[in-house]
Design a protein around this motif. Structure first.
Motif, PDB file in Angstrom:
ATOM      1  N   SER A   1      41.862  54.835 -51.037  1.00 25.07           N
ATOM      2  CA  SER A   1      40.684  53.960 -51.066  1.00 25.07           C
ATOM      3  C   SER A   1      40.379  53.352 -49.702  1.00 25.07           C
ATOM      4  O   SER A   1      39.201  53.164 -49.368  1.00 25.07           O
ATOM      5  CB  SER A   1      40.859  52.862 -52.120  1.00 25.07           C
ATOM      6  N   LEU A   2      41.375  53.061 -48.906  1.00 22.70           N
ATOM      7  CA  LEU A   2      41.128  52.513 -47.571  1.00 22.70           C
ATOM      8  C   LEU A   2      40.459  53.558 -46.678  1.00 22.70           C
ATOM      9  O   LEU A   2      39.505  53.260 -45.957  1.00 22.70           O
ATOM     10  CB  LEU A   2      42.430  52.028 -46.935  1.00 22.70           C
ATOM     11  N   ALA A   3      40.914  54.780 -46.764  1.00 23.85           N
ATOM     12  CA  ALA A   3      40.321  55.853 -45.963  1.00 23.85           C
ATOM     13  C   ALA A   3      38.884  56.122 -46.389  1.00 23.85           C
ATOM     14  O   ALA A   3      38.043  56.472 -45.556  1.00 23.85           O
ATOM     15  CB  ALA A   3      41.161  57.115 -46.072  1.00 23.85           C
ATOM     16  N   ILE A   4      38.587  55.945 -47.672  1.00 21.67           N
ATOM     17  CA  ILE A   4      37.218  56.164 -48.158  1.00 21.67           C
ATOM     18  C   ILE A   4      36.240  55.251 -47.426  1.00 21.67           C
ATOM     19  O   ILE A   4      35.140  55.671 -47.081  1.00 21.67           O
ATOM     20  CB  ILE A   4      37.124  55.943 -49.683  1.00 21.67           C
ATOM     21  N   VAL A   5      36.629  54.026 -47.182  1.00 26.86           N
ATOM     22  CA  VAL A   5      35.746  53.086 -46.483  1.00 26.86           C
ATOM     23  C   VAL A   5      35.436  53.621 -45.086  1.00 26.86           C
ATOM     24  O   VAL A   5      34.280  53.637 -44.660  1.00 26.86           O
ATOM     25  CB  VAL A   5      36.378  51.677 -46.406  1.00 26.86           C
ATOM     26  N   ASN A   6      36.460  54.091 -44.376  1.00 23.61           N
ATOM     27  CA  ASN A   6      36.249  54.640 -43.036  1.00 23.61           C
ATOM     28  C   ASN A   6      35.386  55.900 -43.083  1.00 23.61           C
ATOM     29  O   ASN A   6      34.510  56.090 -42.240  1.00 23.61           O
ATOM     30  CB  ASN A   6      37.594  54.949 -42.373  1.00 23.61           C
ATOM     31  N   VAL A   7      35.629  56.744 -44.064  1.00 24.92           N
ATOM     32  CA  VAL A   7      34.839  57.961 -44.231  1.00 24.92           C
ATOM     33  C   VAL A   7      33.388  57.594 -44.522  1.00 24.92           C
ATOM     34  O   VAL A   7      32.459  58.135 -43.913  1.00 24.92           O
ATOM     35  CB  VAL A   7      35.422  58.851 -45.358  1.00 24.92           C
ATOM     36  N   MET A   8      33.178  56.661 -45.429  1.00 28.56           N
ATOM     37  CA  MET A   8      31.826  56.251 -45.800  1.00 28.56           C
ATOM     38  C   MET A   8      31.056  55.744 -44.586  1.00 28.56           C
ATOM     39  O   MET A   8      29.903  56.134 -44.359  1.00 28.56           O
ATOM     40  CB  MET A   8      31.863  55.166 -46.873  1.00 28.56           C
ATOM     41  N   LEU A   9      31.668  54.894 -43.785  1.00 35.36           N
ATOM     42  CA  LEU A   9      30.990  54.350 -42.607  1.00 35.36           C
ATOM     43  C   LEU A   9      30.651  55.452 -41.607  1.00 35.36           C
ATOM     44  O   LEU A   9      29.552  55.480 -41.046  1.00 35.36           O
ATOM     45  CB  LEU A   9      31.861  53.272 -41.946  1.00 35.36           C
ATOM     46  N   ALA A  10      31.556  56.381 -41.405  1.00 39.53           N
ATOM     47  CA  ALA A  10      31.308  57.494 -40.486  1.00 39.53           C
ATOM     48  C   ALA A  10      30.212  58.410 -41.017  1.00 39.53           C
ATOM     49  O   ALA A  10      29.368  58.890 -40.254  1.00 39.53           O
ATOM     50  CB  ALA A  10      32.595  58.281 -40.251  1.00 39.53           C
ATOM     51  N   VAL A  11      30.194  58.641 -42.315  1.00 36.00           N
ATOM     52  CA  VAL A  11      29.160  59.478 -42.935  1.00 36.00           C
ATOM     53  C   VAL A  11      27.796  58.814 -42.788  1.00 36.00           C
ATOM     54  O   VAL A  11      26.811  59.465 -42.421  1.00 36.00           O
ATOM     55  CB  VAL A  11      29.493  59.753 -44.422  1.00 36.00           C
ATOM     56  N   GLU A  12      27.733  57.526 -43.064  1.00 35.67           N
ATOM     57  CA  GLU A  12      26.455  56.814 -42.944  1.00 35.67           C
ATOM     58  C   GLU A  12      25.939  56.872 -41.512  1.00 35.67           C
ATOM     59  O   GLU A  12      24.747  57.074 -41.291  1.00 35.67           O
ATOM     60  CB  GLU A  12      26.603  55.370 -43.428  1.00 35.67           C
TER      61      GLU A  12
END
Length: 83
Positions: free
Chosen positions: A35-46
């Motif tokens: 779940s922590l990595a998802i936040v980083n992935v989401m921000l990079a994707v956006e």
């Protein structure tokens, strides 16, 4: 799109398993995504795709595979272009 997503997951996903050996449909949670990595992935994707992922897509299913996330992004981009 999928190649860009692979790069983002490789940098931000902190996966225990190398992406090179995984298909676009592979379960990224089984490969070590948390779940922590998802936040980083989401921000990079956006940032990379100039979209904002709405709350209804902030769930495990969206980030379960490269293909799943690509499908959500394609839908969001189509909605942006039709607006």
């Amino acid at each position: 799109m999928n190649n860009t997503l692979r790069e983002i997951f490789a940098k931000q996903g902190r996966l225990a398993q190398a992406l090179e050996g995984l298909s676009d449909d592979a379960d990224l949670f089984a490969a070590g995504l948390d779940s922590l990595a998802i936040v980083n992935v989401m921000l990079a994707v956006e940032d990379s795709f100039d979209v904002e992922i709405p709350d209804e897509h902030l769930n495990r299913a969206t980030f379960s595979s490269i293909s799943a996330l690509a499908a959500v992004l394609q839908k969001l981009q189509a909605e942006q272009h039709s607006a």
